[in-house]
Design a protein around this motif. Structure first.
Motif, PDB file in Angstrom:
ATOM      1  N   UNK B  75       0.869  -1.184   0.000  1.00  0.00           N
ATOM      2  CA  UNK B  75       0.000   0.000   0.000  1.00  0.00           C
ATOM      3  C   UNK B  75       0.897   1.222   0.000  1.00  0.00           C
ATOM      4  N   UNK B  76       0.480   2.287  -0.681  1.00  0.00           N
ATOM      5  CA  UNK B  76       1.239   3.513  -0.540  1.00  0.00           C
ATOM      6  C   UNK B  76       0.754   4.251   0.721  1.00  0.00           C
ATOM      7  N   UNK B  77       1.513   5.248   1.191  1.00  0.00           N
ATOM      8  CA  UNK B  77       1.149   5.882   2.468  1.00  0.00           C
ATOM      9  C   UNK B  77      -0.263   6.448   2.457  1.00  0.00           C
ATOM     10  N   UNK B  78      -0.674   6.998   1.324  1.00  0.00           N
ATOM     11  CA  UNK B  78      -2.010   7.579   1.244  1.00  0.00           C
ATOM     12  C   UNK B  78      -3.082   6.510   1.431  1.00  0.00           C
ATOM     13  N   UNK B  79      -2.922   5.383   0.723  1.00  0.00           N
ATOM     14  CA  UNK B  79      -3.893   4.286   0.872  1.00  0.00           C
ATOM     15  C   UNK B  79      -3.875   3.760   2.302  1.00  0.00           C
ATOM     16  N   UNK B 147     -10.793   4.262  -8.636  1.00  0.00           N
ATOM     17  CA  UNK B 147     -10.568   3.286  -7.566  1.00  0.00           C
ATOM     18  C   UNK B 147      -9.806   2.066  -8.086  1.00  0.00           C
ATOM     19  N   UNK B 148      -9.928   1.774  -9.380  1.00  0.00           N
ATOM     20  CA  UNK B 148      -9.219   0.610  -9.911  1.00  0.00           C
ATOM     21  C   UNK B 148      -7.724   0.869 -10.020  1.00  0.00           C
ATOM     22  N   UNK B 149      -7.342   2.151  -9.982  1.00  0.00           N
ATOM     23  CA  UNK B 149      -5.922   2.482  -9.939  1.00  0.00           C
ATOM     24  C   UNK B 149      -5.472   2.703  -8.499  1.00  0.00           C
ATOM     25  N   UNK B 150      -6.333   2.343  -7.564  1.00  0.00           N
ATOM     26  CA  UNK B 150      -5.968   2.455  -6.165  1.00  0.00           C
ATOM     27  C   UNK B 150      -6.093   3.857  -5.598  1.00  0.00           C
ATOM     28  N   UNK B 151      -6.856   4.708  -6.273  1.00  0.00           N
ATOM     29  CA  UNK B 151      -7.056   6.065  -5.740  1.00  0.00           C
ATOM     30  C   UNK B 151      -8.280   6.051  -4.836  1.00  0.00           C
ATOM     31  N   UNK B 152      -8.027   6.068  -3.538  1.00  0.00           N
ATOM     32  CA  UNK B 152      -9.119   5.961  -2.585  1.00  0.00           C
ATOM     33  C   UNK B 152      -9.530   7.351  -2.091  1.00  0.00           C
ATOM     34  N   UNK B 153     -10.806   7.485  -1.768  1.00  0.00           N
ATOM     35  CA  UNK B 153     -11.289   8.783  -1.296  1.00  0.00           C
ATOM     36  C   UNK B 153     -11.708   8.777   0.155  1.00  0.00           C
ATOM     37  N   UNK B 154     -11.445   7.673   0.831  1.00  0.00           N
ATOM     38  CA  UNK B 154     -11.897   7.534   2.219  1.00  0.00           C
ATOM     39  C   UNK B 154     -11.174   8.539   3.117  1.00  0.00           C
ATOM     40  N   UNK B 155     -11.745   8.815   4.293  1.00  0.00           N
ATOM     41  CA  UNK B 155     -11.100   9.751   5.221  1.00  0.00           C
ATOM     42  C   UNK B 155      -9.691   9.311   5.586  1.00  0.00           C
ATOM     43  N   UNK B 156      -8.824  10.291   5.872  1.00  0.00           N
ATOM     44  CA  UNK B 156      -7.426   9.965   6.136  1.00  0.00           C
ATOM     45  C   UNK B 156      -6.922  10.598   7.421  1.00  0.00           C
TER      46      UNK B 156
END
Lengths: 258, 657
Positions: B75-79, B147-156
């Motif tokens: 996972x990258x740090x953002x994910x 989202x299929x490229x792993x770009x998530x929008x969930x709270x961080x």
């Protein structure tokens, strides 16, 4: 037996290889971290016997009182025992109260900044640190900041001296933590927090931000270098005049991982 | 007949009446959407919470995969930040809390001899609001781009959402907005449920069931409900402040404008610490029901167990700042909260000793529910003792925000709450299905989870003491943490396997489990006096209660040495009369779709609030197409739907003529 167990635990944490870490709170190198470990172990003297009593008690009861085949008699219906229950209300309360002097004493000791301490300004930002020192003429001199990829020069403190840290944040909440020297204090934006620590052994100690601060929080690492008074003075001289910095420049490119 | 009839247009009231009639048949999807039956609402709460448990569990596994070895980039740090935020938020607000609500709904009316809760439609409303809030919260995952490229929008921002990190300046995007609005909506659901259970418990007990004849589980429901109605408003206010800061530029937490980040922490933990007990008290109630039944002895010291639960409820309000020792509160505040935290160990200890005394000299029936309950005591004790180490403030400066804390609260919330909830599922499954769960699979389930749990969380304790901080997406290879992290990952997958076995067992037992009869465990409380599964009306005849554990005393009398002697069948006429009538003449509240319509308004209003300042792209997928919408009007649309729902609700008859 308990002493052996606890001693063994402390030994394991400081000795064995899977138990060794540059951030191991069980291998203190300074007075504050040392006292904190002592207090933690003191708590274990109380916690581990209770834990053993409960866990072994449950295990023994599961074996001894399990329902056996052909044994249909029902147990005596005991609804309670006030004396016993008052006992295990009051006894733990008294036992726990014994910790209060240690707790309050420790809080006061760590909360009161020593008067003769060396003062250092700690500055945290997303995602790095830089440290400021008082030059002999009373002006503030600052080292280079660290970054995600460059650990920076780190914080220099003189051996055996109490050092007061004044913590400032430029943006969000961070937390200053060098496990081998002292527990953490949060670095709050909009206010200055204080803490003190003391390095009792020469060395290079790893620390890192301990309050989640966003994307690269995990990489917000830094080093604290406990050096002799002479070396400390030379470092301040380097910051003030920009001369004689050669002996310090090599350190800043060392990997954050050691 | 149906084939020949030509459908006629019905008037709206006529259609609503038909719909309610269809709902009352207890068949088909419509009957679930309109149900006001506490048992069905409990089942839906449980199913939804279990779904979110799987979601939160997958998030946990992703975290564990990432941390298995040093310097990984699974996972990258953002994910990573988004996933651990959602793991915590999901497990607290969408799993353990609603699981508690599921058990309250299923059991409280049955245990107090009532036919339903005090406000059946508000109960349905509570569930639908919860479901809407939970779905809204998770929708955020899809709003971060592709989202299929792993770009998530969930709270961080972490489940604790510390300001100022959660302000627009540091957390752009809409993840935090979804989090704030989602939690706000979930709070409404909790409040509706809590008021409902307080009124139900205080007003609807069967004749003779005084407060001190109530099962401990009902007591713990009462305490939890009171905690909820005082705690939820605190976080609601904090969330409103954060919403105003983010959406409208208020300055509650904005330091450069004189705001105070510590205000958020005080508000959050003033809610957050009672919340911890909101999560654990229902579990303590469940264990207090299971242990006596499987020990064939009454609960040891019922008044002590009840009063210690009430004491925990009160004391939980005085310990919030132990989450904030390192923020620089000063010596006086740290001392006061250190001492109050030391003291809260006392009522918790009482419960542990009383449970052990209940088992002592009993005849222990070693079935799955009992194993989970004993596992609860065993693990919760470690959680409690590590909790005491947090009250030792000076040494806690070392442990604060490390994996030692992560281990501690999982010890309490997983080793505690989740163990008890599994135990409760095994214990009450026969009551609501008429079938027993499979014991062999139950044992496999228990041991996988017990071993997996210890493999996961005990190593974390060591890693924390060795200086591993929380919420880091990676760590260097020479910090000595990899062994412990690798072990934790193995443990996490063992737990996952255990949960899988539970699902298999649940489905298999539901389909062809052994018939259980009404009272398979020789139990003590009223729910076991009625048929399994219980009829819609619960009790054909409202029982008269004469003592604590009334049902037991109808089955057994005691000889002079205090040993139980079975009463001959039929000696007590009420023991088997309860619930076996035909149910004629019992008026039950009518099904209604209105609570669901009213609840539907909230997520729509919420979506409008999340995008209140947006007039541009709100959605995109597959890296290609995008959806452009003005979202603000959704607030009005949602409000209109809610008004329609409430209007219909108010004017619909509560029962059919």
């Amino acid at each position: 037996m308990l002493a052996g167990l606890l001693g063994g635990l402390a030994f394991l944490f400081s000795g064995c290889s899977v138990f060794s870490s540059p951030q191991n709170t069980f291998a203190p190198a300074g007075e504050v971290a040392h006292d904190q470990r002592w207090l933690f172990m003191l708590t274990m003297w109380f916690a581990i016997p209770i834990m053993l009593f409960v866990e072994l008690g449950l295990l023994v009861m599961m074996i001894v009182f399990r329902k056996r085949r052909g044994h249909e008699a029902l147990p005596k219906q005991v609804h309670g025992n006030n004396a016993l229950e008052l006992g295990w209300t009051i006894a733990p309360a008294l036992l726990l109260m014994a910790f209060v002097p240690f707790v309050v004493g420790g809080i006061v000791e760590l909360g009161n900044t020593p008067k003769d301490a060396v003062v250092v300004e700690v500055n945290a930002f997303r995602f790095g640190w830089y440290f400021g020192y008082l030059a002999p003429d009373g002006t503030l001199v600052e080292g280079d900041p660290s970054s995600v990829s460059d650990p920076g020069p780190g914080l220099y403190i003189p051996l055996g001296k109490k050092v007061e840290l004044r913590l400032h944040s430029a943006d969000v909440i961070h937390s200053f933590w060098v496990p081998k020297l002292a527990g953490k204090t949060d670095v709050m934006p909009g206010r200055t927090n204080h803490m003190w620590l003391k390095g009792d052994r020469l060395g290079d100690y790893a620390g890192q931000c301990a309050e989640f601060c966003g994307l690269s929080h995990s990489l917000m690492r830094f080093h604290v270098k406990v050096v002799t008074q002479e070396e400390y003075d030379r470092y301040i001289q380097c910051l003030v005049t920009g001369e004689g910095c050669d002996e310090f420049s090599g350190l800043s490119v060392r990997a954050a991982g050691d | 007949m149906a084939a020949t009839s030509i459908p006629k247009r019905m008037s709206f009231p006529q259609a609503m009446r038909e719909a309610r009639a269809a709902g009352a048949t207890y068949q088909g999807i419509w009957s679930w959407l309109t149900t006001v039956d506490h048992k069905r609402i409990g089942v839906m709460y449980g199913a939804a919470a279990f779904f979110f448990f799987v979601v939160g569990g997958i998030e946990a596994l992703l975290i564990r995969i990432q941390l298995t070895a040093p310097e990984q980039s699974f996972l990258n740090p953002d994910q990573y930040n988004r996933i651990f935020t959602m793991h915590g938020t999901t497990m607290v607000f969408l799993v353990v809390m609603p699981m508690g609500a599921a058990f309250f709904n299923l059991l409280v009316p049955l245990m107090i001899g009532a036919r339903d809760v005090a406000f059946p439609r508000m109960n349905a409303f509570s569930f639908w609001v919860f479901l809407g809030g939970g779905i809204l919260l998770n929708t955020s995952f899809f709003t971060g781009g592709n989202i299929f490229a792993g770009e998530l929008g969930a709270p961080d921002g972490g489940w604790f959402g510390y300001a100022p990190l959660t302000l627009k300046a540091y957390s752009g995007g809409h993840g935090i907005d979804y989090w704030v609005i989602g939690l706000q909506i979930l709070g409404i659901a909790s409040l509706a449920g809590a008021f409902n259970f307080i009124v139900t418990i205080l007003n609807m007990r069967a004749p003779g069931m005084t407060l001190f004849r109530m099962p401990v589980f009902v007591w713990m429901t009462l305490v939890t409900s009171f905690l909820l109605i005082f705690a939820i408003p605190v976080i609601s206010v904090a969330l409103f402040q954060l919403t105003f800061d983010r959406a409208f530029g208020a300055n509650f937490f904005n330091v450069s404008a004189g705001g105070t980040p510590l205000l958020w922490q005080h508000m959050f933990w003033l809610f957050g610490h009672p919340e911890v007990y909101i999560l654990i008290l229902p579990a303590m109630g469940i264990v207090s029901e299971i242990l006596p039944v499987f020990s064939k002895k009454p609960l040891f010291g019922y008044p002590f167990v009840v009063f210690s639960g009430v004491a925990i409820g009160f004391m939980s309000w005085g310990v919030w700042a132990h989450h904030m020792y390192t923020t620089g509160l000063g010596s006086v505040a740290n001392s006061a909260f250190g001492i109050s935290t030391i003291l809260i160990a006392v009522p918790t200890g009482i419960k542990i000793f009383n449970w052990m005394a209940t088992m002592f000299a009993g005849t222990l029936n070693l079935k799955t529910p009992f194993y989970f309950s004993v596992g609860f005591i065993a693990m919760f004790t470690i959680g409690g003792l590590t909790g005491v180490t947090h009250s030792i403030v000076p040494s806690d400066y070392q442990q604060q925000d490390t994996y030692y804390i992560v281990a501690h609260f999982h010890q309490v919330l997983f080793g505690g709450a989740i163990f008890a909830l599994f135990g409760g599922a095994y214990y009450w499954f026969p009551k609501f299905t008429g079938k027993l769960m499979n014991e062999t699979l139950g044992m496999i389930n228990f041991w996988l989870i017990f071993i997996g749990f210890n493999l996961t969380f005990q190593p974390m304790m060591v890693a924390g003491l060795m200086g591993m901080p929380r919420r880091i997406h990676t760590y260097p290879s020479d910090y000595g943490w990899e062994f412990w992290n690798a072990m934790a990952t193995v443990g996490a997958f063992t737990i996952a396997l255990g949960v899988l076995v539970f699902m298999v067992n649940f489905v298999l037992s539901l389909r062809k489990g052994e018939a259980s009869g009404d009272d398979p465990w020789d139990a003590r409380t009223l729910e076991w006096t009625i048929p399994s599964p219980p009829p819609a009306y619960n009790f054909a005849e409202i029982p008269h209660v004469h003592s604590l554990d009334d049902f037991w005393h109808k089955k057994y009398t005691e000889d002079s040495e205090g040993r139980p002697v079975p009463l001959p069948a039929g000696a007590s006429d009420t023991a088997h009369a309860n619930g076996h009538g035909d149910g004629h003449g019992i008026h039950l509240p009518s099904p209604s779709i209105m609570p669901m319509i009213a609840a539907l308004g909230f997520p729509i209003i919420g979506l409008g609030l999340v995008y209140v300042n947006d007039t541009h792209q709100v959605w995109s997928w597959l890296g290609g197409g995008s959806l452009y919408l003005l979202m603000r009007p959704l607030i009005a649309v949602g409000a209109a739907i809610m008004v329609v729902g409430l209007y219909g609700w108010a004017f619909e008859p509560a029962t059919e003529e």
